[in-house]
Motif scaffolding. Structure first.
Motif, PDB file in Angstrom:
ATOM      1  N   TYR A 203     125.467-105.466  16.840  1.00 60.88           N
ATOM      2  CA  TYR A 203     125.102-106.908  17.319  1.00 60.88           C
ATOM      3  C   TYR A 203     125.437-107.209  19.176  1.00 60.88           C
ATOM      4  O   TYR A 203     126.273-106.454  19.180  1.00 60.88           O
ATOM      5  N   LEU A 204     125.479-108.538  19.012  1.00 58.49           N
ATOM      6  CA  LEU A 204     126.617-109.341  20.021  1.00 58.49           C
ATOM      7  C   LEU A 204     127.186-110.282  19.798  1.00 58.49           C
ATOM      8  O   LEU A 204     126.349-111.392  19.671  1.00 58.49           O
ATOM      9  N   VAL A 205     128.261-110.426  20.294  1.00 59.50           N
ATOM     10  CA  VAL A 205     128.914-111.499  19.470  1.00 59.50           C
ATOM     11  C   VAL A 205     129.441-112.036  20.855  1.00 59.50           C
ATOM     12  O   VAL A 205     130.265-111.657  21.668  1.00 59.50           O
ATOM     13  N   GLU A 206     129.428-113.576  21.006  1.00 56.27           N
ATOM     14  CA  GLU A 206     129.663-115.030  22.206  1.00 56.27           C
ATOM     15  C   GLU A 206     130.435-115.529  22.161  1.00 56.27           C
ATOM     16  O   GLU A 206     129.765-116.116  21.242  1.00 56.27           O
ATOM     17  N   ILE A 207     131.865-115.866  22.191  1.00 54.45           N
ATOM     18  CA  ILE A 207     132.528-117.278  21.965  1.00 54.45           C
ATOM     19  C   ILE A 207     132.693-117.410  23.139  1.00 54.45           C
ATOM     20  O   ILE A 207     133.755-116.609  23.734  1.00 54.45           O
ATOM     21  N   GLY A 208     132.243-118.335  24.062  1.00 52.03           N
ATOM     22  CA  GLY A 208     132.683-119.623  25.074  1.00 52.03           C
ATOM     23  C   GLY A 208     132.812-118.536  26.243  1.00 52.03           C
ATOM     24  O   GLY A 208     133.361-118.485  27.002  1.00 52.03           O
ATOM     25  N   GLY A 209     131.814-117.198  26.103  1.00 57.05           N
ATOM     26  CA  GLY A 209     132.111-116.597  27.881  1.00 57.05           C
ATOM     27  C   GLY A 209     132.799-115.419  27.389  1.00 57.05           C
ATOM     28  O   GLY A 209     132.576-114.484  27.506  1.00 57.05           O
ATOM     29  N   GLU A 210     133.002-114.980  26.052  1.00 57.73           N
ATOM     30  CA  GLU A 210     133.889-114.307  25.793  1.00 57.73           C
ATOM     31  C   GLU A 210     132.783-113.120  25.092  1.00 57.73           C
ATOM     32  O   GLU A 210     131.730-113.740  23.861  1.00 57.73           O
ATOM     33  N   LEU A 211     132.473-111.910  24.809  1.00 52.60           N
ATOM     34  CA  LEU A 211     131.853-111.098  24.424  1.00 52.60           C
ATOM     35  C   LEU A 211     132.617-109.956  23.843  1.00 52.60           C
ATOM     36  O   LEU A 211     133.439-108.883  24.307  1.00 52.60           O
ATOM     37  N   SER A 212     131.497-109.195  22.644  1.00 57.62           N
ATOM     38  CA  SER A 212     131.916-107.340  21.710  1.00 57.62           C
ATOM     39  C   SER A 212     130.508-107.559  21.777  1.00 57.62           C
ATOM     40  O   SER A 212     129.458-107.951  20.656  1.00 57.62           O
ATOM     41  N   ALA A 213     130.246-106.046  22.441  1.00 54.02           N
ATOM     42  CA  ALA A 213     128.999-105.429  21.718  1.00 54.02           C
ATOM     43  C   ALA A 213     128.758-104.232  20.717  1.00 54.02           C
ATOM     44  O   ALA A 213     130.096-103.207  21.307  1.00 54.02           O
ATOM     45  N   GLY A 215     125.961-101.052  19.553  1.00 54.05           N
ATOM     46  CA  GLY A 215     124.812-100.627  19.393  1.00 54.05           C
ATOM     47  C   GLY A 215     124.225-100.965  19.891  1.00 54.05           C
ATOM     48  O   GLY A 215     124.488-100.603  21.849  1.00 54.05           O
ATOM     49  N   THR A 216     122.573-101.120  19.675  1.00 49.28           N
ATOM     50  CA  THR A 216     121.571-102.049  21.272  1.00 49.28           C
ATOM     51  C   THR A 216     121.049-103.208  20.810  1.00 49.28           C
ATOM     52  O   THR A 216     120.470-103.338  19.618  1.00 49.28           O
ATOM     53  N   ASN A 217     120.320-103.948  21.579  1.00 46.70           N
ATOM     54  CA  ASN A 217     119.583-104.305  20.560  1.00 46.70           C
ATOM     55  C   ASN A 217     118.108-104.381  20.357  1.00 46.70           C
ATOM     56  O   ASN A 217     117.978-102.939  20.085  1.00 46.70           O
ATOM     57  N   ASP A 218     117.384-105.286  20.213  1.00 47.68           N
ATOM     58  CA  ASP A 218     116.006-104.862  19.491  1.00 47.68           C
ATOM     59  C   ASP A 218     114.812-104.361  20.005  1.00 47.68           C
ATOM     60  O   ASP A 218     114.444-103.472  19.957  1.00 47.68           O
ATOM     61  N   ALA A 219     115.134-103.284  21.416  1.00 48.64           N
ATOM     62  CA  ALA A 219     114.560-103.036  22.728  1.00 48.64           C
ATOM     63  C   ALA A 219     115.222-101.783  22.506  1.00 48.64           C
ATOM     64  O   ALA A 219     114.492-100.523  22.950  1.00 48.64           O
ATOM     65  N   GLY A 220     115.987-101.104  21.993  1.00 50.98           N
ATOM     66  CA  GLY A 220     116.556-100.090  21.575  1.00 50.98           C
ATOM     67  C   GLY A 220     117.437 -99.664  22.581  1.00 50.98           C
ATOM     68  O   GLY A 220     117.870 -98.680  23.447  1.00 50.98           O
ATOM     69  N   GLU A 221     117.902-100.963  24.083  1.00 46.83           N
ATOM     70  CA  GLU A 221     118.923-100.290  24.552  1.00 46.83           C
ATOM     71  C   GLU A 221     120.490-101.536  24.663  1.00 46.83           C
ATOM     72  O   GLU A 221     120.551-101.995  23.804  1.00 46.83           O
ATOM     73  N   ILE A 222     121.383-100.508  25.437  1.00 48.78           N
ATOM     74  CA  ILE A 222     121.925-101.188  25.229  1.00 48.78           C
ATOM     75  C   ILE A 222     121.968-102.538  26.192  1.00 48.78           C
ATOM     76  O   ILE A 222     121.072-102.830  27.088  1.00 48.78           O
ATOM     77  N   TRP A 223     123.519-103.511  24.923  1.00 46.25           N
ATOM     78  CA  TRP A 223     123.300-105.116  25.741  1.00 46.25           C
ATOM     79  C   TRP A 223     123.252-105.911  27.053  1.00 46.25           C
ATOM     80  O   TRP A 223     124.171-104.389  27.360  1.00 46.25           O
ATOM     81  N   LYS A 224     122.439-106.172  27.370  1.00 50.05           N
ATOM     82  CA  LYS A 224     122.925-106.767  28.874  1.00 50.05           C
ATOM     83  C   LYS A 224     124.194-107.811  29.163  1.00 50.05           C
ATOM     84  O   LYS A 224     123.341-108.520  28.715  1.00 50.05           O
ATOM     85  N   VAL A 225     124.884-108.301  29.507  1.00 47.85           N
ATOM     86  CA  VAL A 225     125.424-109.211  29.744  1.00 47.85           C
ATOM     87  C   VAL A 225     125.408-110.196  31.556  1.00 47.85           C
ATOM     88  O   VAL A 225     125.758-108.936  32.130  1.00 47.85           O
ATOM     89  N   GLY A 226     125.529-110.884  31.757  1.00 52.77           N
ATOM     90  CA  GLY A 226     126.048-111.338  33.019  1.00 52.77           C
ATOM     91  C   GLY A 226     126.563-112.471  33.345  1.00 52.77           C
ATOM     92  O   GLY A 226     127.845-112.541  32.203  1.00 52.77           O
ATOM     93  N   ILE A 227     127.531-111.685  34.559  1.00 56.03           N
ATOM     94  CA  ILE A 227     128.310-112.079  35.317  1.00 56.03           C
ATOM     95  C   ILE A 227     128.363-113.818  35.333  1.00 56.03           C
ATOM     96  O   ILE A 227     127.541-112.872  37.323  1.00 56.03           O
ATOM     97  N   SER A 228     129.260-114.990  35.810  1.00 53.74           N
ATOM     98  CA  SER A 228     128.472-116.360  37.014  1.00 53.74           C
ATOM     99  C   SER A 228     128.765-115.838  38.326  1.00 53.74           C
ATOM    100  O   SER A 228     130.152-114.879  38.198  1.00 53.74           O
ATOM    101  N   ASP A 246     129.107-101.617  26.661  1.00 52.87           N
ATOM    102  CA  ASP A 246     128.613-100.060  25.573  1.00 52.87           C
ATOM    103  C   ASP A 246     129.409-100.182  24.361  1.00 52.87           C
ATOM    104  O   ASP A 246     130.493 -99.645  24.621  1.00 52.87           O
ATOM    105  N   ASN A 247     129.449-100.395  23.415  1.00 52.37           N
ATOM    106  CA  ASN A 247     130.040-100.818  22.440  1.00 52.37           C
ATOM    107  C   ASN A 247     131.723-101.073  23.034  1.00 52.37           C
ATOM    108  O   ASN A 247     132.481-100.311  22.742  1.00 52.37           O
ATOM    109  N   ARG A 248     132.074-101.764  23.682  1.00 52.18           N
ATOM    110  CA  ARG A 248     132.982-102.797  24.280  1.00 52.18           C
ATOM    111  C   ARG A 248     133.102-103.832  24.073  1.00 52.18           C
ATOM    112  O   ARG A 248     132.032-104.765  23.877  1.00 52.18           O
ATOM    113  N   GLY A 249     134.408-104.421  24.532  1.00 47.74           N
ATOM    114  CA  GLY A 249     134.933-106.080  24.599  1.00 47.74           C
ATOM    115  C   GLY A 249     135.069-106.080  26.091  1.00 47.74           C
ATOM    116  O   GLY A 249     135.534-105.729  26.675  1.00 47.74           O
ATOM    117  N   MET A 250     134.644-107.641  26.133  1.00 49.89           N
ATOM    118  CA  MET A 250     134.283-108.009  27.573  1.00 49.89           C
ATOM    119  C   MET A 250     134.555-109.663  27.715  1.00 49.89           C
ATOM    120  O   MET A 250     134.063-110.588  26.811  1.00 49.89           O
TER     121      MET A 250
END
Length: 353
Positions: A203-213, A215-228, A246-250
């Motif tokens: 899963y990838l959870v995002e609230i107002g730009g804060e995130l926690s990921a 596992g992996t996405n539906d392509a089997g890859e580590i979730w990727k997120v952007g910095i503005s 990779d299994n962290r909060g940001m």
């Protein structure tokens, strides 16, 4: 026994040995990575804490968890929202003590105390009266002469809040708590735990730009997120860099959009709990990765108070933190800094290389 019969026996034995070796080889090989099926991808969106949320998770049962998550966040806000008059934090701000009714107040106090201590007071949830006085709170601007700021500073200091497992007590009656600099990150963690408890591993959870990921996405890859991109007029979808989470909060905190100009001076929404005035330094954006999003959120806020060099030193002192800073140097050029542990997970759009 003739030669043909002997040859057949030897052939059979060799064949059995080969089959056995193949079997043993396969049994000792690691299982191949299974890319999650895109058909199990669920996406939920909604609003909370005055902002929006987006939750992506993979679930073979295709469960719609929207109602449960919204109910959870509603209870969460009844504990920590200063905009709800009868929330726990609102009641505490009107009184001297609070006996905890809900499970959210104590953990945020505990993390706030830890980060307050580790940052020498740079992260301080009692700085709200100063934030309001400078016009960045719900009450709008108030008078801001030096005498007024010094008076407000007497109301600031998280060390004036004492608590145990059942209650919190003010050591100063007019102390005002505001967890807006940590609550979104905490809300991310609460939702993430809700998903984990239901057996959801990706899963990838995002609230107002804060995130926690996880596992992996539906392509089997580590979730990727952007910095503005830290431009005052930049669009939210203009990315400066990309992080493989990779299994962290940001969490990311920045001064480049929430400001106003008065008498020719740019006033940032980040107020120093040391001076009582808006901070003045070249750090534009602080992104922090930690084991949980609440911790990342708090440290990102503190780094926007202390600036670039002190943030680098802080990251090196606190185990488990990784940081990415965007700042302007002495001549006004845009620069960035990534901690060593983050560099393998960091990439840049072509134009920012």
């Amino acid at each position: 026994m003739n030669n043909n019969a002997l040859k057949n026996i030897i052939y059979s034995i060799v064949l059995l040995l080969v089959m056995l070796l193949v079997y043993l080889y396969r049994q000792n090989q690691p299982l191949p990575e299974q890319s999650p099926d895109s058909s199990v991808r669920m996406v939920l969106t909604g609003t909370t804490m005055g902002t929006s949320y987006r939750i992506v998770y993979l679930d073979e049962r295709r469960r719609d968890l929207q109602d449960g998550i919204d109910s959870l966040l509603a209870v969460f806000n009844r504990s920590l929202s200063t905009y709800i008059p009868d929330s726990e934090i609102s009641r505490f701000n009107r009184a001297d003590t609070l006996v905890f009714d809900l499970p959210y107040f104590l953990p945020v106090l505990e993390v706030s105390k830890e980060v307050f201590k580790n940052t020498g007071g740079a992260f301080d949830p009692t700085v709200g009266p100063l934030v309001n006085a400078w016009g960045f709170g719900p009450e709008g601007a108030e008078r801001k002469d030096s005498l007024g700021i010094q008076q407000l500073l007497q109301r600031v200091g998280f060390d004036k809040v004492h608590f145990d497992e059942s209650m919190a007590v003010k050591q100063q009656p007019d102390l005002y708590l505001d967890f807006s600099a940590i609550a979104k990150g905490y809300g991310v963690d609460v939702v993430a735990q809700y998903l984990s408890e239901r057996g959801i591993a990706h899963y990838l959870v995002e609230i107002g730009g804060e995130l926690s990921a996880r596992g992996t996405n539906d392509a089997g890859e580590i979730w990727k997120v952007g910095i503005s991109q830290p431009d005052e007029e930049g669009q939210a979808n203009e990315l400066y860099s990309i992080v493989a989470l990779d299994n962290r909060g940001m969490a990311t905190s920045g001064n480049y959009r929430n400001f106003y100009i008065r008498d020719g001076q740019k006033l940032s929404h980040t107020i120093s709990p040391f001076t009582g005035y808006p901070v003045e330094h070249g750090l534009l954006s602080a992104t922090v990765l930690a084991a949980d999003c609440m911790t990342a959120d708090a440290y990102a806020t503190a780094m926007m108070v202390i600036g670039t060099e002190a943030s680098i030193a802080l990251q090196q002192q606190v185990p488990g933190l990784e940081i990415f800073l965007i700042y302007t140097d002495e001549v006004g050029n845009l620069q960035s800094y990534a901690s060593d542990g983050l560099k393998p997970y960091l990439s840049f759009p072509q134009k920012n290389r």
